[in-house]
Write a protein that holds these residues in place. Sequence first.
Motif, PDB file in Angstrom:
ATOM      1  N   GLY A 148       5.753  -4.137   7.477  1.00  0.00           N
ATOM      2  CA  GLY A 148       5.362  -3.617   6.168  1.00  0.00           C
ATOM      3  C   GLY A 148       5.930  -4.495   5.073  1.00  0.00           C
ATOM      4  N   GLU A 149       5.888  -3.940   3.874  1.00  0.00           N
ATOM      5  CA  GLU A 149       6.246  -4.730   2.686  1.00  0.00           C
ATOM      6  C   GLU A 149       7.746  -4.649   2.392  1.00  0.00           C
ATOM      7  OE1 GLU A 149       3.532  -3.796  -0.494  1.00  0.00           O
ATOM      8  OE2 GLU A 149       5.141  -3.892  -1.968  1.00  0.00           O
ATOM      9  N   ALA A 150       8.190  -3.460   2.071  1.00  0.00           N
ATOM     10  CA  ALA A 150       9.576  -3.256   1.639  1.00  0.00           C
ATOM     11  C   ALA A 150       9.871  -1.765   1.748  1.00  0.00           C
ATOM     12  CB  ALA A 150       9.739  -3.702   0.190  1.00  0.00           C
ATOM     13  N   GLU A 204      12.863   5.492   2.668  1.00  0.00           N
ATOM     14  CA  GLU A 204      13.475   4.518   3.580  1.00  0.00           C
ATOM     15  C   GLU A 204      14.825   4.064   3.033  1.00  0.00           C
ATOM     16  OE1 GLU A 204      10.285   4.373   2.429  1.00  0.00           O
ATOM     17  OE2 GLU A 204       9.316   5.025   4.295  1.00  0.00           O
ATOM     18  N   PRO A 210      12.841   1.996   8.315  1.00  0.00           N
ATOM     19  CA  PRO A 210      11.521   1.734   7.744  1.00  0.00           C
ATOM     20  C   PRO A 210      10.507   2.818   8.081  1.00  0.00           C
ATOM     21  CG  PRO A 210      12.146  -0.033   9.281  1.00  0.00           C
ATOM     22  CD  PRO A 210      13.210   1.015   9.334  1.00  0.00           C
ATOM     23  N   PHE A 211       9.584   3.028   7.198  1.00  0.00           N
ATOM     24  CA  PHE A 211       8.439   3.919   7.421  1.00  0.00           C
ATOM     25  C   PHE A 211       8.840   5.315   7.912  1.00  0.00           C
ATOM     26  CE2 PHE A 211       6.231  -0.149   7.206  1.00  0.00           C
ATOM     27  CZ  PHE A 211       5.148   0.198   6.413  1.00  0.00           C
ATOM     28  N   HIS A 268      -2.546  -0.756   4.653  1.00  0.00           N
ATOM     29  CA  HIS A 268      -1.237  -0.097   4.621  1.00  0.00           C
ATOM     30  C   HIS A 268      -1.445   1.418   4.713  1.00  0.00           C
ATOM     31  CE1 HIS A 268       2.731   1.091   3.259  1.00  0.00           C
ATOM     32  NE2 HIS A 268       3.118  -0.165   3.362  1.00  0.00           N
TER      33      HIS A 268
HETATM   34  N1  URA Z   1       6.098   0.929   2.825  1.00  0.00           N
HETATM   35  C1  URA Z   1       6.465  -0.211   3.443  1.00  0.00           C
HETATM   36  O1  URA Z   1       5.822  -1.249   3.300  1.00  0.00           O
HETATM   37  N2  URA Z   1       7.553  -0.160   4.202  1.00  0.00           N
HETATM   38  C2  URA Z   1       8.272   0.945   4.411  1.00  0.00           C
HETATM   39  O2  URA Z   1       9.241   0.887   5.146  1.00  0.00           O
HETATM   40  C3  URA Z   1       7.852   2.119   3.765  1.00  0.00           C
HETATM   41  C4  URA Z   1       6.767   2.104   2.976  1.00  0.00           C
END
Ligand code: URA
Length: 237
Positions: free
Chosen positions: A94-96, A101, A107-108, A208
């Motif tokens: 993913g992005e960040a 999180e 993450p996620f 996403h």
């Molecule tokens: N979106 C993301 O890109 N990463 C995460 O960990 C949570 C939401």
Amino acid sequence: MREELKAHLEFFGELGIDGVRLEPEWRRRAEPTEPTERTAPSEPIGVYESPAAALAAIRDDLGADCSRCKLHTLGRTQVVFGVGNPNADLMFVGEAPGADEDIQGEPFVGRAGQLLTKIIEAIGLKREDVYIANVIKCRPPGNRNPEPDEVEQCEPFLFRQIDTVKPKVIVALGKFAAQCLLRTNDPITRIRGREFKYRAAILIPTYHPAYLLRTPSAKREVWEDMKRVRAILSDTT
Ligand code: URA
């Protein structure tokens, strides 16, 4: 058994899958395209007794108080390293980290993450079977996009994670991760539906999960991408 089937159908319905297509083009595999991988080197993995030990060393190198970029001064709670099976065949990038999180250190785990977990389960895997990481490990303020200097400092750690886990398939979640890994400005609508050679893996860009929450109609395309992932994994295992 009937209950189980019912639950599956409800779940697929929730993902936007309302039928089965038999036309040949729905079964055809996209040809892998030329590699366009981001060539930034990863540091040598070194000799560790297991991928788990190598990941622990990468986490140590990154450090719990990483201050390589300005995000450490911009309100992040903690570094969100990555989670999952160190030997996974499938990795999601993913992005960040977002707000949830940032608080939980994984993450996620927010709403988008819960949808990601369902997507993983839809192809017969559990969240613990896969590895999940982000391009950058700290939450940007207000969930803004990561900035180039932040990516530059942080992505070598992602490359090391990838080279340690050695997944067969990497799913890049959303425009930012896909563009960053593939070193392209092409819109996600142009790169999704294709597959790319990426390091030792096949990279599949998809939407996403946060976008899916806003645009449920896009779940069908994600389901197509995930079927492709499932096919590649079962071809190579
Ligand atoms: N979106 C993301 O890109 N990463 C995460 O960990 C949570 C939401």
